[in-house]
Structures are given as C-alpha cells and as structure tokens.
Scaffold this motif. Structure first.
Motif, PDB file in Angstrom:
ATOM      1  N   ASN A   1       0.850  -1.193   0.000  1.00 10.13           N
ATOM      2  CA  ASN A   1       0.000   0.000   0.000  1.00 10.13           C
ATOM      3  C   ASN A   1       0.880   1.236   0.000  1.00 10.13           C
ATOM      4  OD1 ASN A   1      -1.533  -2.227   1.420  1.00 10.13           O
ATOM      5  ND2 ASN A   1      -3.168  -0.711   1.275  1.00 10.13           N
ATOM      6  N   VAL A   2       0.574   2.169  -0.862  1.00  9.86           N
ATOM      7  CA  VAL A   2       1.296   3.446  -0.838  1.00  9.86           C
ATOM      8  C   VAL A   2       0.309   4.609  -0.752  1.00  9.86           C
ATOM      9  CG1 VAL A   2       1.444   3.709  -3.343  1.00  9.86           C
ATOM     10  CG2 VAL A   2       3.211   4.719  -1.865  1.00  9.86           C
ATOM     11  N   LEU A   3      -0.940   4.342  -1.113  1.00  7.44           N
ATOM     12  CA  LEU A   3      -1.999   5.343  -0.977  1.00  7.44           C
ATOM     13  C   LEU A   3      -2.947   4.935   0.138  1.00  7.44           C
ATOM     14  CD1 LEU A   3      -2.837   5.908  -4.763  1.00  7.44           C
ATOM     15  CD2 LEU A   3      -1.325   7.280  -3.300  1.00  7.44           C
ATOM     16  N   ASP A   4      -3.600   5.919   0.730  1.00  9.88           N
ATOM     17  CA  ASP A   4      -4.567   5.632   1.787  1.00  9.88           C
ATOM     18  C   ASP A   4      -5.702   4.768   1.256  1.00  9.88           C
ATOM     19  OD1 ASP A   4      -4.411   8.882   3.471  1.00  9.88           O
ATOM     20  OD2 ASP A   4      -3.082   7.148   3.491  1.00  9.88           O
ATOM     21  N   GLY A   5      -6.178   3.900   2.114  1.00 12.03           N
ATOM     22  CA  GLY A   5      -7.342   3.110   1.730  1.00 12.03           C
ATOM     23  C   GLY A   5      -7.115   1.629   1.856  1.00 12.03           C
ATOM     24  N   LEU A   6      -8.102   0.901   1.373  1.00  9.78           N
ATOM     25  CA  LEU A   6      -8.127  -0.552   1.503  1.00  9.78           C
ATOM     26  C   LEU A   6      -7.838  -1.204   0.157  1.00  9.78           C
ATOM     27  CD1 LEU A   6      -8.884  -2.837   3.574  1.00  9.78           C
ATOM     28  CD2 LEU A   6     -11.189  -2.755   2.569  1.00  9.78           C
ATOM     29  N   GLU A   7      -6.916  -2.156   0.185  1.00  9.35           N
ATOM     30  CA  GLU A   7      -6.618  -2.958  -0.998  1.00  9.35           C
ATOM     31  C   GLU A   7      -7.068  -4.385  -0.700  1.00  9.35           C
ATOM     32  OE1 GLU A   7      -4.505  -0.151  -3.548  1.00  9.35           O
ATOM     33  OE2 GLU A   7      -5.030  -2.238  -3.908  1.00  9.35           O
ATOM     34  N   GLU A   8      -7.942  -4.905  -1.538  1.00  5.72           N
ATOM     35  CA  GLU A   8      -8.454  -6.253  -1.309  1.00  5.72           C
ATOM     36  C   GLU A   8      -7.882  -7.218  -2.329  1.00  5.72           C
ATOM     37  OE1 GLU A   8     -12.818  -4.572  -0.705  1.00  5.72           O
ATOM     38  OE2 GLU A   8     -12.636  -6.567   0.172  1.00  5.72           O
ATOM     39  N   LYS A   9      -7.445  -8.368  -1.813  1.00  5.45           N
ATOM     40  CA  LYS A   9      -6.881  -9.397  -2.686  1.00  5.45           C
ATOM     41  C   LYS A   9      -7.307 -10.750  -2.163  1.00  5.45           C
ATOM     42  CE  LYS A   9      -2.584  -8.718  -3.888  1.00  5.45           C
ATOM     43  NZ  LYS A   9      -1.098  -8.723  -3.866  1.00  5.45           N
ATOM     44  N   GLY A  10      -8.435 -11.229  -2.661  1.00 12.02           N
ATOM     45  CA  GLY A  10      -8.941 -12.516  -2.203  1.00 12.02           C
ATOM     46  C   GLY A  10      -9.331 -12.479  -0.739  1.00 12.02           C
TER      47      GLY A  10
ATOM     48  N   PHE B   1      -7.368 -11.864   1.657  1.00 15.43           N
ATOM     49  CA  PHE B   1      -6.530 -10.911   2.382  1.00 15.43           C
ATOM     50  C   PHE B   1      -6.802  -9.482   1.913  1.00 15.43           C
ATOM     51  CE2 PHE B   1      -2.810 -14.082   3.292  1.00 15.43           C
ATOM     52  CZ  PHE B   1      -3.710 -14.938   3.891  1.00 15.43           C
ATOM     53  N   SER B   2      -6.837  -8.553   2.858  1.00 10.97           N
ATOM     54  CA  SER B   2      -6.986  -7.135   2.540  1.00 10.97           C
ATOM     55  C   SER B   2      -5.974  -6.367   3.377  1.00 10.97           C
ATOM     56  CB  SER B   2      -8.392  -6.640   2.872  1.00 10.97           C
ATOM     57  OG  SER B   2      -9.378  -7.368   2.190  1.00 10.97           O
ATOM     58  N   SER B   3      -5.521  -5.251   2.859  1.00  9.45           N
ATOM     59  CA  SER B   3      -4.595  -4.416   3.625  1.00  9.45           C
ATOM     60  C   SER B   3      -5.056  -2.974   3.543  1.00  9.45           C
ATOM     61  CB  SER B   3      -3.169  -4.556   3.091  1.00  9.45           C
ATOM     62  OG  SER B   3      -3.115  -4.237   1.718  1.00  9.45           O
ATOM     63  N   PHE B   4      -4.916  -2.287   4.665  1.00 10.56           N
ATOM     64  CA  PHE B   4      -5.383  -0.912   4.794  1.00 10.56           C
ATOM     65  C   PHE B   4      -4.217  -0.031   5.193  1.00 10.56           C
ATOM     66  CE2 PHE B   4      -8.170   2.563   5.727  1.00 10.56           C
ATOM     67  CZ  PHE B   4      -7.620   3.195   6.838  1.00 10.56           C
ATOM     68  N   LEU B   5      -4.248   1.203   4.710  1.00 12.95           N
ATOM     69  CA  LEU B   5      -3.199   2.161   5.050  1.00 12.95           C
ATOM     70  C   LEU B   5      -3.805   3.521   5.364  1.00 12.95           C
ATOM     71  CD1 LEU B   5      -0.149   2.964   5.208  1.00 12.95           C
ATOM     72  CD2 LEU B   5      -0.355   3.609   2.794  1.00 12.95           C
ATOM     73  N   SER B   6      -3.289   4.140   6.432  1.00 14.01           N
ATOM     74  CA  SER B   6      -3.573   5.540   6.732  1.00 14.01           C
ATOM     75  C   SER B   6      -2.218   6.216   6.940  1.00 14.01           C
ATOM     76  CB  SER B   6      -4.428   5.687   7.992  1.00 14.01           C
ATOM     77  OG  SER B   6      -4.465   7.050   8.401  1.00 14.01           O
ATOM     78  N   ARG B   7      -1.800   6.978   5.962  1.00 10.64           N
ATOM     79  CA  ARG B   7      -0.480   7.617   6.053  1.00 10.64           C
ATOM     80  C   ARG B   7      -0.449   8.685   7.137  1.00 10.64           C
ATOM     81  NH1 ARG B   7       0.298   9.434   0.029  1.00 10.64           N
ATOM     82  NH2 ARG B   7      -1.924   9.755   0.355  1.00 10.64           N
ATOM     83  N   SER B   8      -1.550   9.404   7.314  1.00  8.15           N
ATOM     84  CA  SER B   8      -1.572  10.471   8.314  1.00  8.15           C
ATOM     85  C   SER B   8      -1.432   9.906   9.726  1.00  8.15           C
ATOM     86  CB  SER B   8      -2.864  11.289   8.201  1.00  8.15           C
ATOM     87  OG  SER B   8      -3.996  10.478   8.444  1.00  8.15           O
TER      88      SER B   8
END
Lengths: 116, 109
Positions: free
Chosen positions: B49-58, B60-67
């Motif tokens: 993840n490099v941008l804020d938000g949720l990335e879903e992959k099957g 598994f999902s990953s979330f990022l909050s840079r702030s």
C-alpha cells in the motif's frame, strides 16, 4: 516470474571456516540485491545492499571484512561468511527488486547456517 | 528514529476473521508491505500500500492511513495454513525496508 534462488539451503560448518552463499535472480536482472539475517523469533535485519559492479553498502554494525559480498553479474550476488563462529549461526536471506517497476522485493528461500 | 510496531502473537479460530495492526515511523515513506513467513522459510509477499485506503486481494486485505502511520492486514475465512508470522515493513526515503518483528498468528480448529 521474479524468482530468486539461494544455494545452499542449509550448511553446517566448523568454527573458523568460511562459507559462501549464492543468491540468483532466475528470470530477471537484479541491479540491487539485499542480504538479510534473521535470528529465531526475531525480525529480518538488513546486513547490506549489494549493487552490481560496485561495492556493497553495509549497515551499521555489520563487519564488511567478515561478511564479504560480491555482486559480479546482474543475476548473481554472493555472501561469504569468513572465519565463521557459532554466533554467526542464523538464517540468511537474500532479496532482489525488479529493475523497473514497483518497490516489491522478491525473497530467496533462505540459507540456514549452523556453525559448530 | 525508525520504528515498526505490531503485536507479537495473535490467536484466531478457523473460519473466522482476524486483523493484524501495524504502526510505523520511518524517515520518509515509500509504501507499506505485508509479508507472510512460515517457520523456517523466507517471507512471501502479500500486499503493498502506498496510498490511503483498503486494498483487497482474495481473502486478504490491507489498509493504510499515512496520516496516522497505521496499517492493518485483514484475513478472512481463516484456514489452518494461514498459521504463520506476518511481517509489516515500511519502505523509507532510501527505498530500504524497515521491518517489524512480526506477528505470530495461531489458528485453532
């Protein structure tokens, strides 16, 4: 794609001997490879960054004369543990990034070194 | 200084959902990675993840909050084979990965 291999998978050696570990990118050219060490139940510790055709960049606290790194070609980097001691016993892992595109690193399967 | 924090160990039940949190402080930021590592094996890539938000992959999902310097890995429909360590790593301004100590996930039947 993006397969990285390591050889050997495991090695047992006597104290005072040297051990060479090879890291190869099988289906891509890697201008930069990374060498990590991981002790049991601990995180990966970056030892050095290996650049093709130039000297490796070692992390603070890593002895460059003890851990010799050679990156002679775009597909091969070697780590030689010289005069190994029991405290050098660890899991050594290399990784490489694709030359263009993305920040992902692809890891080799690792080499488990045991120094008696 | 640079620091990655994640829980040491978590336990979950087969078929359930688990969220593994990670907070990071690095000099510069070029993305947050999650890797899975089974005992005695090298890490395998799960997400970036490099941008804020949720990335879903099957499953598994990953979330990022840079702030907030915060990420989580969400694993759904847990299977026994998901028992492993999950490593959070932040890439700093020099494109070096700063690794967390890993979260050992134990899946119970």
């Amino acid at each position: 794609g993006a397969v990285v291999s390591q050889h050997p998978s495991w090695v047992i050696c006597k104290s005072g001997t040297s051990v060479k570990i090879e890291c190869r990118s099988l289906d891509f050219q890697a201008t930069t490879m990374f060498w990590y060490r991981q002790f049991p139940k601990q995180s990966l510790m970056l030892m050095a960054t290996s650049n093709e055709g130039s000297k490796a960049t070692y992390e603070q606290g890593v002895e460059k004369d003890k851990f010799l790194i050679n990156h002679a070609s775009l597909t091969l980097s070697t780590l030689t543990v010289t005069s190994a001691h029991p405290e050098d016993s660890s899991f050594y892992i290399c990784s490489a990034g694709l030359p263009r595109g993305g920040n992902e690193q692809f890891f080799g399967p690792g080499t488990r070194l045991t120094v008696l | 200084g640079q620091n990655i924090d994640q829980p040491t160990e978590m336990t979950a039940t087969e078929g359930a959902i688990v969220q593994i949190n990670c907070t990071y402080q690095t000099s510069g930021f070029n993305g947050l990675f999650w890797y899975q590592q089974h005992a005695g094996e090298a890490p395998t890539f799960l997400s970036y993840n490099v941008l804020d938000g949720l990335e879903e992959k099957g499953r598994f999902s990953s979330f990022l909050s840079r702030s907030k310097g915060y990420s989580y890995l969400l694993l759904k429909e847990l299977q026994m084979k998901d028992s492993a360590s999950y490593l959070c790593a932040s890439m700093d301004s020099n494109y070096q990965l700063i690794w967390g100590a890993g979260t050992k996930l134990i899946i119970k039947p």
